[in-house]
Each structure stands twice: as structure tokens, then as C-alpha cells.
Design an enzyme around this catalytic site. Structure first.
Site, PDB file in Angstrom:
ATOM      1  N   GLY A 146     -14.283  -3.869   0.770  1.00 38.32           N
ATOM      2  CA  GLY A 146     -15.631  -3.309   0.926  1.00 38.32           C
ATOM      3  C   GLY A 146     -16.023  -2.375  -0.207  1.00 38.32           C
ATOM      4  O   GLY A 146     -17.144  -2.441  -0.722  1.00 38.32           O
ATOM      5  N   GLY A 176     -12.636  -9.180  -0.899  1.00 45.56           N
ATOM      6  CA  GLY A 176     -12.474 -10.256   0.081  1.00 45.56           C
ATOM      7  C   GLY A 176     -11.390 -11.261  -0.258  1.00 45.56           C
ATOM      8  O   GLY A 176     -10.236 -10.918  -0.488  1.00 45.56           O
ATOM      9  N   LYS A 221     -21.610 -17.325   1.068  1.00 44.83           N
ATOM     10  CA  LYS A 221     -23.047 -17.171   1.302  1.00 44.83           C
ATOM     11  C   LYS A 221     -23.727 -16.202   0.342  1.00 44.83           C
ATOM     12  O   LYS A 221     -23.174 -15.161   0.007  1.00 44.83           O
ATOM     13  CB  LYS A 221     -23.253 -16.643   2.725  1.00 44.83           C
ATOM     14  CG  LYS A 221     -22.917 -17.666   3.793  1.00 44.83           C
ATOM     15  CD  LYS A 221     -23.164 -17.076   5.160  1.00 44.83           C
ATOM     16  CE  LYS A 221     -23.050 -18.163   6.221  1.00 44.83           C
ATOM     17  NZ  LYS A 221     -23.245 -17.611   7.564  1.00 44.83           N
ATOM     18  N   ARG A 259       0.825  -1.211   0.000  1.00 42.80           N
ATOM     19  CA  ARG A 259       0.000   0.000   0.000  1.00 42.80           C
ATOM     20  C   ARG A 259       0.864   1.267   0.000  1.00 42.80           C
ATOM     21  O   ARG A 259       0.433   2.297  -0.532  1.00 42.80           O
ATOM     22  CB  ARG A 259      -0.950  -0.010   1.203  1.00 42.80           C
ATOM     23  CG  ARG A 259      -2.092  -0.979   0.965  1.00 42.80           C
ATOM     24  CD  ARG A 259      -3.045  -1.069   2.122  1.00 42.80           C
ATOM     25  NE  ARG A 259      -4.263  -1.732   1.692  1.00 42.80           N
ATOM     26  CZ  ARG A 259      -5.150  -2.262   2.515  1.00 42.80           C
ATOM     27  NH1 ARG A 259      -4.978  -2.210   3.814  1.00 42.80           N
ATOM     28  NH2 ARG A 259      -6.231  -2.834   2.034  1.00 42.80           N
TER      29      ARG A 259
HETATM   30  P1  AMP Z   1     -16.620 -14.967   0.622  1.00 39.98           P
HETATM   31  O1  AMP Z   1     -15.897 -14.259   1.710  1.00 39.98           O
HETATM   32  O2  AMP Z   1     -18.101 -14.833   0.686  1.00 39.98           O
HETATM   33  O3  AMP Z   1     -16.068 -14.626  -0.749  1.00 39.98           O
HETATM   34  O4  AMP Z   1     -16.376 -16.524   0.857  1.00 39.98           O
HETATM   35  C1  AMP Z   1     -15.118 -17.113   0.774  1.00 39.98           C
HETATM   36  C2  AMP Z   1     -15.131 -18.381   1.527  1.00 39.98           C
HETATM   37  O5  AMP Z   1     -16.101 -19.264   0.995  1.00 39.98           O
HETATM   38  C3  AMP Z   1     -13.811 -19.126   1.459  1.00 39.98           C
HETATM   39  O6  AMP Z   1     -13.278 -19.202   2.754  1.00 39.98           O
HETATM   40  C4  AMP Z   1     -14.199 -20.519   0.937  1.00 39.98           C
HETATM   41  O7  AMP Z   1     -13.523 -21.560   1.597  1.00 39.98           O
HETATM   42  C5  AMP Z   1     -15.665 -20.577   1.233  1.00 39.98           C
HETATM   43  N1  AMP Z   1     -16.352 -21.542   0.368  1.00 39.98           N
HETATM   44  C6  AMP Z   1     -16.428 -21.540  -0.963  1.00 39.98           C
HETATM   45  N2  AMP Z   1     -17.092 -22.599  -1.418  1.00 39.98           N
HETATM   46  C7  AMP Z   1     -17.475 -23.331  -0.345  1.00 39.98           C
HETATM   47  C8  AMP Z   1     -18.211 -24.529  -0.162  1.00 39.98           C
HETATM   48  N3  AMP Z   1     -18.684 -25.213  -1.200  1.00 39.98           N
HETATM   49  N4  AMP Z   1     -18.409 -24.955   1.098  1.00 39.98           N
HETATM   50  C9  AMP Z   1     -17.912 -24.268   2.144  1.00 39.98           C
HETATM   51  N5  AMP Z   1     -17.232 -23.119   2.030  1.00 39.98           N
HETATM   52  C10 AMP Z   1     -17.005 -22.649   0.810  1.00 39.98           C
END
Ligand code: AMP
Length: 398
Positions: free
Chosen positions: A379, A356, A199, A38
């Protein structure tokens, strides 16, 4: 994005003081900067301003002191670290407003650089207090924002000062805004979006916005399970937000209304345990047993995604396609990222990614350098993908 002020628009800056909002929220260990990415990101802006004769007063936040002076969150150790990166002295002053700060800026030699203390030591920073913004603005002649990562906040040092002084995008901000414009603002179609991650609940606005803008949306990762469940497929004991079935159906309906194709996994990698090297198998939809969980997309899904990338001219990507931190469930993410990277490198695809875990996933795939642009702004990048106006960017519009 066309229509924002750039440093070149500011003209001759001889004798002027530029207040420059940077992102110096760097990882530290015992007062030592452990990753200076950064700091290096601010170099271009600082050198451009110095070359055109300006003094540079740097504004930044560090951590979350919530309006209090917390010694461990002082920016003092950053001044020598930035000096090293800059190859030129950088002084430091223990506040970001007031007469002593003004005197320290006045005492700088031509093209001198000074770092001001953590803006978040004042409660008015995060509340966007106009009086604090006015006090900061009184320290300089013009304002430069080079911190896209903080642009989704209407803080005194991001949006507040920009309303008082003539405001311009710094070089990093400029690159970011130009890349984002190429990805979703005025992209070359067809546009493919890839959204993965854990999610649906954290990305509802993002998905709803994207399906109105892109030609195809590939959904992967844990969030794909929610969509598969909503379509009536079995997902066993997978991560799945069953209560969001209606939301998933609504997103699919919006997509249909806008002519956006939704691509979901066609084959799945399943295991009984969420663990590295857990025994696993590849299966079709509706072949997931009750005691199995989906941890990655299968090879057929990756091939379909690669074909979609072959016809796309623009790709925007957020989120991994599986549990990429644990092998071998990183495969779909790695292979898809490498396919996108190769096509971007050959000049056939504008590939922009961010938010992320995405940067970590692309680095894990050794694909980040091949992408057209990878945003490290978590973010702010997500809010931009949600189609929201970012106060720090709005303030730079000409
Ligand atoms: P996000 O922060 O919403 O982008 O989510 C990232 C996280 O989702 C990572 O830590 C991944 O390990 C998790 N992830 C992705 N696919 C799966 C899955 N099929 N089951 C459980 N965790 C998952």
C-alpha cells in the site's frame, strides 16, 4: 529523498532509549514465524542503535485487532523469533504504554532490546490519537521509523510519536527512501514506468501521476485491455473495464500534454479459457475473437518494451504484464522482468519495483535480486507512486 533525518544525525546515544517502529507483521502458523524476512530487515537499525549505546524498544502492529486485545494477535511469540535472528536476548512486555512498560524498559541492561505489545490493541493507534502518541513517546528519548510499509498511515505509532520526539529514519526506511528518490524523485532520465495488473480502476491516481513524471509509460496486463478498448480495438471477452474508456482517454491526454509516450501491447496472447496451459494463440490487435480473452502480451510487445528499457536510465515497475500465475501466460512478465534485471545488474539501469503482486512476479521470473531495489511495501509503495505525501515519511523530514 534528500532532507530526512538519519540515525547518524542523532549523535551519541549512550544511555538513551530509542523507540523503533518496525514492521513485524510476519506470516505465522500456529505461533511460529514462517518467514523471518521482516525480522531480518530490522537488524541493521537495531544493531546500529545498540552499537551507539542505546536501549531499543520496538513498536509494531500485528494483524487487524481493531482496538481489542486478541490473544492470537499478540506479538509475544515474535520476541523469541527476533531474539534468534538478533543473536541476543529480546524481552517482551504486554502493552505499549504505561508505568509497567516504562519499568520494563528501565530494567533493560545497556543496549538491551524489548518488544512492546501490538500497538493496534489500542483503538487510538489507527485513529492517530494524540494522547496515545504522547503516552508512547513518554517511554523513550528519540523515535526511529523503520517501517516504510506502514508509513502511509497517520497512526499514533507512525506519525503521532514522530511529532513529539525527535524522529529519524531507520536503516531499512533510509534504503527505501533513497531508492524511491532515485526512481521518481531525482531520477536519471529517461525514465520508463511499467504498470500492469488487473484493473485500471485500482490505479487511476497512480497512472495520472506517473504520466506527468516519466518519459514513457508501458501499460500491460488486464488494464491494457481497457486502454485498447478505449482506442477502439476489439478485446473479446477479456477482463476490461468498458465503463472506464473516458478515464483511459483522459490519462492518454494528460500523457500527451506532458510528453509521455504511452506504450500498449502490439500483439496479444489469447485463449478461450482462463486456465493453465489453455489452448492459445498469438494474434495482432483487432484479431481477438468474441469468445477469446487476452491473457498476455505477445513477443513483439516484449521486444518493444525491451528496446524501451535499453534507452531508459531509470525504470519503475508495478504489476504483471499478463496472468502470470498460470503458464504459459507468464511469458511477457518473465521475459520483460529478466531484461530489466539484466540491464540493472550490468549497472546501466536503476530498476525499482514494488506493490502487490509485483514481488511475486519478479520472484517467479528469478529477477528480483537483479533489480536495484524491490519494495515489499504494498500500500505505501502504491501511494508513493500516486505522488501522495506519506504521513510517516513527512514526519521524518528535517
Ligand atoms: P494487480 O493486483 O492489480 O497488480 O493485478 C495482478 C493480477 O492481475 C494478477 O493476479 C494477474 O493474474 C492479473 N492479470 C494480469 N493480466 C491479466 C489479464 N490479461 N487477464 C486477467 N487477469 C490478468
Amino acid at each position: 529523498m534528500a532532507g530526512f533525518n538519519r540515525i547518524e544525525d542523532a549523535g551519541d546515544l549512550t544511555g538513551k532509549t530509542a523507540l523503533v517502529r518496525v514492521d513485524f507483521n510476519v506470516p505465522m502458523d500456529g505461533g511460529r514465524v514462517t518467514d523471518d524476512t521482516r525480522l531480518r530487515a530490522a537488524l541493521d537499525t537495531v544493531q546500529t542503535l545498540r552499537t551507539s549505546g542505546a536501549k531499543v524498544a520496538l513498536l509494531a502492529h500485528f494483524g487487524r485487532p481493531k482496538g481489542e486485545r486478541i490473544a492470537e494477535m499478540s506479538l509475544a511469540p515474535i520476541a523469541p523469533a527476533f531474539s534468534k535472528v538478533l543473536g541476543s536476548p529480546v524481552s517482551f512486555v504486554g502493552d505499549c504504554r504505561g508505568d509497567a512498560v516504562k519499568a520494563a524498559i528501565d530494567a533493560l541492561p545497556p543496549a538491551g532490546v524489548i518488544l512492546l505489545e501490538n500497538t493496534r490493541f489500542h483503538a487510538g493507534e489507527e485513529s492517530g490519537d494524540e494522547a496515545l502518541a504522547a503516552e508512547i513517546a513518554a517511554l523513550g528519548d528519540l523515535y526511529i521509523n523503520d517501517a516504510f510499509s506502514a508509513a502511509h498511515r497517520a497512526h499514533a505509532s507512525t506519525a503521532g510519536v514522530a511529532k513529539i520526539l525527535q524522529a529519524y529514519a531507520g536503516k531499512s526506511m533510509e534504503r527505501e527512501l533513497d531508492a524511491l528518490d532515485k526512481a521518481l524523485g531525482t531520477p536519471e532520465t529517461p525514465v520508463l514506468a511499467v504498470v500492469g495488473g488487473a484493473k485500471v480502476s485500482s490505479k487511476i491516481d497512480l497512472l495520472k501521476n506517473l504520466v506527468t513524471k516519466v518519459d514513457a509509460l508501458a501499460i500491460g496486463g488486464g488494464m491494457a485491455n481497457t486502454f485498447l478498448h478505449a482506442r477502439g480495438h476489439s478485446v473479446g471477452k477479456s477482463l476490461c473495464e468498458r465503463d472506464l474508456s473516458d478515464t483511459a482517454k483522459e490519462i492518454e491526454a494528460i500523457a500527451r500534454g506532458h510528453g509521455c509516450d504511452i506504450l500498449l501491447p502490439r500483439d496479444l496472447v489469447v485463449a478461450k479459457d482462463f486456465a493453465a496451459n489453455a489452448a492459445n494463440r498469438t494474434c495482432g490487435l483487432d484479431e481477438v475473437a468474441d469468445d477469446e480473452m487476452i491473457l498476455d502480451a505477445g513477443p513483439q510487445s516484449v521486444a518493444i518494451l525491451a528496446t524501451a528499457m535499453d534507452v531508459a536510465n531509470t525504470l519503475v515497475w508495478n504489476g504483471p504484464l499478463g496472468a502470470f500465475e498460470i503458464e504459459p501466460f507468464d511469458k511477457a512478465t518473465v521475459q520483460a522482468a529478466q531484461a530489466a534485471g539484466a540491464r540493472a545488474k550490468s549497472g546501466k539501469l536503476v530498476a525499482v519495483a514494488g506493490g502487490g503482486d509485483t514481488v511475486a512476479a519478479l520472484n517467479h521470473a528469478s529477477a528480483a535480486d537483479d533489480f536495484t531495489f524491490v519494495s515489499t511495501a504494498g500500500g505505501a509503495f502504491l501511494e508513493w507512486m500516486e505522488g501522495k505525501a506519506l504521513p510517516g515519511v513527512e514526519a521524518l523530514k528535517s
